[in-house]
Design an enzyme around this catalytic site. Structure first.
Site, PDB file in Angstrom:
ATOM      1  N   HIS A  47       0.842  -1.206   0.000  1.00  0.00           N
ATOM      2  CA  HIS A  47       0.000   0.000   0.000  1.00  0.00           C
ATOM      3  C   HIS A  47       0.880   1.259   0.000  1.00  0.00           C
ATOM      4  CE1 HIS A  47      -2.915   3.013   1.207  1.00  0.00           C
ATOM      5  NE2 HIS A  47      -2.258   3.218   2.327  1.00  0.00           N
ATOM      6  N   HIS A  71       3.925   7.169   5.028  1.00  0.00           N
ATOM      7  CA  HIS A  71       2.747   7.892   5.513  1.00  0.00           C
ATOM      8  C   HIS A  71       1.964   7.167   6.622  1.00  0.00           C
ATOM      9  CE1 HIS A  71       0.323   5.497   2.600  1.00  0.00           C
ATOM     10  NE2 HIS A  71      -0.698   5.773   3.407  1.00  0.00           N
ATOM     11  N   GLU A  75       1.118   6.171  12.519  1.00  0.00           N
ATOM     12  CA  GLU A  75      -0.241   5.776  12.877  1.00  0.00           C
ATOM     13  C   GLU A  75      -0.352   4.275  13.161  1.00  0.00           C
ATOM     14  OE1 GLU A  75      -2.746   7.920  13.065  1.00  0.00           O
ATOM     15  OE2 GLU A  75      -4.640   6.960  12.474  1.00  0.00           O
ATOM     16  N   ASP A  76       0.313   3.466  12.372  1.00  0.00           N
ATOM     17  CA  ASP A  76       0.061   2.019  12.404  1.00  0.00           C
ATOM     18  C   ASP A  76       1.212   1.143  12.901  1.00  0.00           C
ATOM     19  OD1 ASP A  76      -2.412   2.556  11.358  1.00  0.00           O
ATOM     20  OD2 ASP A  76      -1.866   2.156   9.278  1.00  0.00           O
ATOM     21  N   ASP A 258     -22.445  10.631 -28.620  1.00  0.00           N
ATOM     22  CA  ASP A 258     -22.178  11.091 -29.971  1.00  0.00           C
ATOM     23  C   ASP A 258     -21.372  12.371 -30.050  1.00  0.00           C
ATOM     24  OD1 ASP A 258     -23.097   8.963 -31.247  1.00  0.00           O
ATOM     25  OD2 ASP A 258     -25.128   9.723 -31.545  1.00  0.00           O
TER      26      ASP A 258
END
Ligand code: MN
Length: 487
Positions: A47, A71, A75-76, A258
């Site tokens: 990711h 990034h 946070e993770d 069209d």
């Protein structure tokens, strides 16, 4: 996705890319995310790499690409923002911090719409690169949305349409805007999406290609005769824009389909005008469909010449004429402005003028309301941006009313308009719209003409002309009834 692919792209944009630093960021993030997996079953680091690759594709600078890799680290994972700062420096840490703050924005439905937008604007004001990372992060999440539960699919798709898409439009990053829209369309209206995709991809492909080839043959020769090097692309009309036109203009697929759309890229601005002359000498232009966005660029900096002509077989055919620089600006928006400035060797800071202007205003404003107002006057030059219920952004001059908005969306919406909702409340038709307003127009299908009294308050040239035109039409209709035989 591999780190080598990212390095290759980054070096295409800037040969002086610090390859070692990018590799180091990868090793650091890879170690930090460890055995984490995405819902798709892929290693989590994929990711991060996809996000960074998309940033390189839109020509973001090196620090932004590295921040893209990092990034989700604070946070993770167990690694902190301090670790990032120590290893990669202030600038990259600042970008990663911006992303971490933004991830706290949670979507809470239309009523919180303006608030979320405001927060995005604020993040953008601090450093527009934070928003670019957020966009690429979101786009990869959208691409892997299948792995999520249904309820989350819908929530993410709605949030993207209402908050991310309009801002991508403001920044002129059409490439990201289209991709986000088409994926959201697929999840929000799966049946309509499938039908349209089939029509466009299967039924109409051959017809489209043949028509475009015909144009290429006729026009290409003339351009070569005049010594103009050119590239013609059959423009990819993305599915959501076709769908939207079918909804707002209440027309069938074939009628919209069209309109053939082509883009011609030539070496210089003067070649753009020469090419325009050549096109108009071969095919008759539709008189009201010429736009010179080179002489008068759009507020977001968009430049091109647009014209619609009656092409072969008398089919309405739309041309966009531009230089390669304009082409890249239109696909990548703000980031490509820096790219070209760097290429030309101009000493320009990381951000275009108007973004730096936002930053200055933000520092001087006491409240977000002050901020939005200042933004309106100083940066967008008395233009306001309002949103349709579907999250499309429209820009209007200050002082505009819901009637101006309606005619901007479509003539028939203006003609058949009976009322307006502004931020979900019933509003008088002459109400002055504010930046960030969400405007919904109510119409009555069998209503024929707009009210002439609206002329007293409308601001845009377009609305005035349309209202006057409707009056002329109805006068002739009356005459025709009185004197049979008059044309
Ligand atoms: Mn992420």
């Amino acid at each position: 996705m591999t780190i080598e692919q990212i390095i290759k792209k980054a070096k295409e944009n800037n040969p002086n890319t610090d390859v070692d630093l990018i590799k180091f960021a990868y090793e650091f993030a890879d170690e930090a995310h460890g055995n984490q997996k995405r819902k798709t079953g892929e290693p989590y680091i994929q990711h991060c790499l996809h996000t960074a690759f998309m940033l390189a594709q839109i020509k973001a600078d090196q620090s932004t690409i590295i921040a893209g890799i990092l990034h989700d680290v604070p946070e993770d994972t167990d690694r902190t923002l301090e670790d990032v700062k120590e290893l990669f420096g202030e600038e990259i840490a600042f970008l990663v911090e911006g992303i971490t703050k933004l991830s706290k924005i949670k979507y809470r439905g239309v009523e919180r719409h303006r608030e979320s937008l405001r927060k995005m604007f604020l993040a953008m004001a601090e450093d527009v690169r934070v928003i670019l990372i957020k966009f690429c992060d979101r786009l990869h999440n959208l691409r892997t949305l299948d792995a999520q539960p249904d309820e989350k699919k819908i929530r993410i798709a709605k949030e993207t349409m209402e908050i991310y898409v309009p801002i991508a439009g403001l920044l002129g990053i059409w490439r990201l805007k289209w991709q986000m829209e088409d994926i959201c369309f697929k999840y929000l209206y799966p049946e309509d999406y499938k039908k349209l995709e089939y029509k466009y991809e299967v039924e109409k492909r051959t017809e489209r290609n043949q028509y475009i080839q015909k144009i290429k043959d006729i026009l290409g020769q003339k351009l070569l005769d005049q010594g103009i090097n050119y590239k013609i692309e059959g423009r990819f009309k993305h599915l959501y824009s076709i769908y939207k036109k079918m909804q707002t203009k209440d027309r069938r697929f074939d009628e919209i389909y069209d309109v053939f759309a082509l883009r011609i890229i030539v070496p210089s601005v003067s070649d753009c005008y020469k090419t325009l002359g050549i096109i108009h000498s071969i095919w008759k232009p539709k008189s009201d469909r010429f736009k010179d966005y080179i002489a008068v660029p759009k507020p977001n900096g968009y430049r091109s010449l647009h014209t619609t002509v009656f092409g072969p077989e008398n089919k309405a055919t739309e041309f966009q004429l531009r230089t390669m620089e304009m082409q890249e600006e239109s696909l990548y928006g703000v980031p490509s402005h820096w790219h070209y400035k760097q290429k030309r060797g101009e000493k320009e800071s990381k951000q275009p003028n108007w973004v730096r202007e936002i930053l200055k205003i933000q520092q001087q404003s006491e409240t977000t309301d002050d901020f939005i107002n200042e933004l309106k006057i100083n940066v967008f030059h008395n233009r306001i941006f309002v949103f349709s219920p579907k999250g499309d952004v429209f820009d209007l001059p200050e002082g505009s009313s819901p009637v101006d908005f309606a005619f901007l969306v479509h003539t028939e919406i203006g003609n058949k308009m009976t009322g307006a909702l502004v931020n979900d409340k019933i509003a008088p038709l002459d109400q002055v719209l504010k930046n960030g307003d969400l405007v919904e127009i109510t119409i009555q299908k069998n209503r024929k003409a707009p009210n002439q009294n609206w002329l007293k308050f409308v601001k845009t040239h377009r609305a005035k002309e349309k209202i006057k035109h409707a009056e002329r039409v109805s006068r002739f209709e009356k005459l025709r009834k009185m004197i049979p035989g008059i044309k």
